[in-house]
Design an enzyme around this catalytic site. Sequence first.
Site, PDB file in Angstrom:
ATOM      1  N   ALA A  51       1.904   5.223  -2.138  1.00  0.00           N
ATOM      2  CA  ALA A  51       1.572   6.003  -0.944  1.00  0.00           C
ATOM      3  C   ALA A  51       0.834   5.195   0.135  1.00  0.00           C
ATOM      4  CB  ALA A  51       0.779   7.236  -1.354  1.00  0.00           C
ATOM      5  N   GLN A 187       8.022   1.799 -12.732  1.00  0.00           N
ATOM      6  CA  GLN A 187       6.903   1.167 -12.009  1.00  0.00           C
ATOM      7  C   GLN A 187       5.784   0.752 -12.971  1.00  0.00           C
ATOM      8  OE1 GLN A 187       8.502   3.919 -11.104  1.00  0.00           O
ATOM      9  NE2 GLN A 187       8.437   4.287  -8.911  1.00  0.00           N
ATOM     10  N   ASP A 228       0.174  11.103  -4.296  1.00  0.00           N
ATOM     11  CA  ASP A 228       0.923  10.948  -3.047  1.00  0.00           C
ATOM     12  C   ASP A 228       0.504  11.983  -2.015  1.00  0.00           C
ATOM     13  OD1 ASP A 228       2.681   9.350  -4.941  1.00  0.00           O
ATOM     14  OD2 ASP A 228       3.618   9.016  -2.993  1.00  0.00           O
ATOM     15  N   LYS A 239       3.835  10.716  -9.004  1.00  0.00           N
ATOM     16  CA  LYS A 239       5.071  10.289  -9.668  1.00  0.00           C
ATOM     17  C   LYS A 239       5.489  11.247 -10.782  1.00  0.00           C
ATOM     18  CE  LYS A 239       7.267   7.693  -8.835  1.00  0.00           C
ATOM     19  NZ  LYS A 239       8.475   7.991  -8.025  1.00  0.00           N
TER      20      LYS A 239
HETATM   21  O1  MRU Z   1       7.697   6.343  -5.936  1.00  0.00           O
HETATM   22  P1  MRU Z   1       6.459   5.501  -5.905  1.00  0.00           P
HETATM   23  O2  MRU Z   1       6.523   4.307  -6.781  1.00  0.00           O
HETATM   24  O3  MRU Z   1       6.058   5.174  -4.482  1.00  0.00           O
HETATM   25  O4  MRU Z   1       5.334   6.460  -6.494  1.00  0.00           O
HETATM   26  C1  MRU Z   1       4.013   5.990  -6.454  1.00  0.00           C
HETATM   27  C2  MRU Z   1       3.036   6.920  -7.064  1.00  0.00           C
HETATM   28  O5  MRU Z   1       3.362   7.997  -7.505  1.00  0.00           O
HETATM   29  C3  MRU Z   1       1.606   6.488  -7.000  1.00  0.00           C
HETATM   30  O6  MRU Z   1       0.880   7.048  -8.047  1.00  0.00           O
HETATM   31  C4  MRU Z   1       0.976   6.937  -5.666  1.00  0.00           C
HETATM   32  O7  MRU Z   1       1.801   6.645  -4.591  1.00  0.00           O
HETATM   33  C5  MRU Z   1      -0.336   6.301  -5.456  1.00  0.00           C
HETATM   34  S1  MRU Z   1      -0.251   4.552  -5.204  1.00  0.00           S
HETATM   35  C6  MRU Z   1      -1.848   4.043  -4.939  1.00  0.00           C
END
Ligand code: MRU
Length: 342
Positions: A51, A187, A228, A239
């Site tokens: 995010a 991830q 997010d 996520k």
């Molecule tokens: O789809 P992504 O990899 O962008 O999802 C990321 C997440 O869900 C993270 O937990 C969130 O963006 C926080 S990152 C500091």
Amino acid sequence: MQTLQTTSLRVVENQLFILDQQALPQEKSWLDASSVETLVGHIHALRVRGAPLIGLSASLLLALLAERGNSRDELAVALETLRASRPTAVNLMNNLDRMKQALWQEDFVPALVAEALRLIEEDKQLCDAIAKAGSALVKPGSRLLTHCNTGGLATAGVGTALGVIAHAHQQGLVSNVWVDETRPLLQGGRLTAWELGELGVPYQLIVDSMAASLMAKGEVDAVWVGADRIAANGDVANKIGTYSLAVLAKFHGIPFYVAAPHTTLDPDCPNGEAIPIEQRAASEVTGVAGSFGAVQWAPEKARVYNPAFDVTPAALIAGWVLDTGVVTPEAVSNGFFRGSAV
Ligand code: MRU
């Protein structure tokens, strides 16, 4: 603009480059992201992800486009295209709102550059503050479980939930980190495992569905995730797979913490149901691809449901760890987030 380098973003000679997060950990390659089309493509493909990082990359690009002589009208169009590139992470919208204010200043080119650089510097400070506030909640000898990637790769600083874990590790408080691989795009397996390895934090990689049995065996002391978007009632989009962890943690009496900067708050969003959830391509579920190659295991015509995020209700969260400090469930039920201005 001056030369700039964070874990995942680089500005050299007025060009923006991103560290390809789909190629890690096998390859460390930097890709050009100097046009709206290329950056939006990278965001869609999750080569730029997390995010905070999405918002920062979009802000830097706008500043660079301004320096390249784009008109205010062209920049306004670029800003709206970037804003629409990922719907769930509200940091993107919050950062671009700040850039929009700069765009309407008379001398908008230096204003945009200054604002983008300020957002980068602020994000580093927000991460440090989150790490400090969060690590105060970590008990000595903790076995922590985390999901997705919330580290330096996803921010301009040390990260959010992973920043807390790294800081707690530096204080000698962490005995092990369980890293959810985080299906479908891995991830956790690709990025969090790599970051923890680089930081020297002890970890073990698990398949997402192993969390339940680990909790049942008493092997998890706390769960730490990022966000997010945090709605006004404290519901959190993060996520896909985060919600199941929160339910499991509640059942097993394990605290479930969300770490995020205040740029992840959306006081205008009443609750989790109002958070837009991005749906993604079937191919992410029917197989997997990356610098290691590509494979498809499901039938070609398999019907797929692939939301990128889920919503964890506030009732399952033991604490929201922000740069401003720890927000308790009591404060959230008393409307703490409703009045919070970003
Ligand atoms: O789809 P992504 O990899 O962008 O999802 C990321 C997440 O869900 C993270 O937990 C969130 O963006 C926080 S990152 C500091």
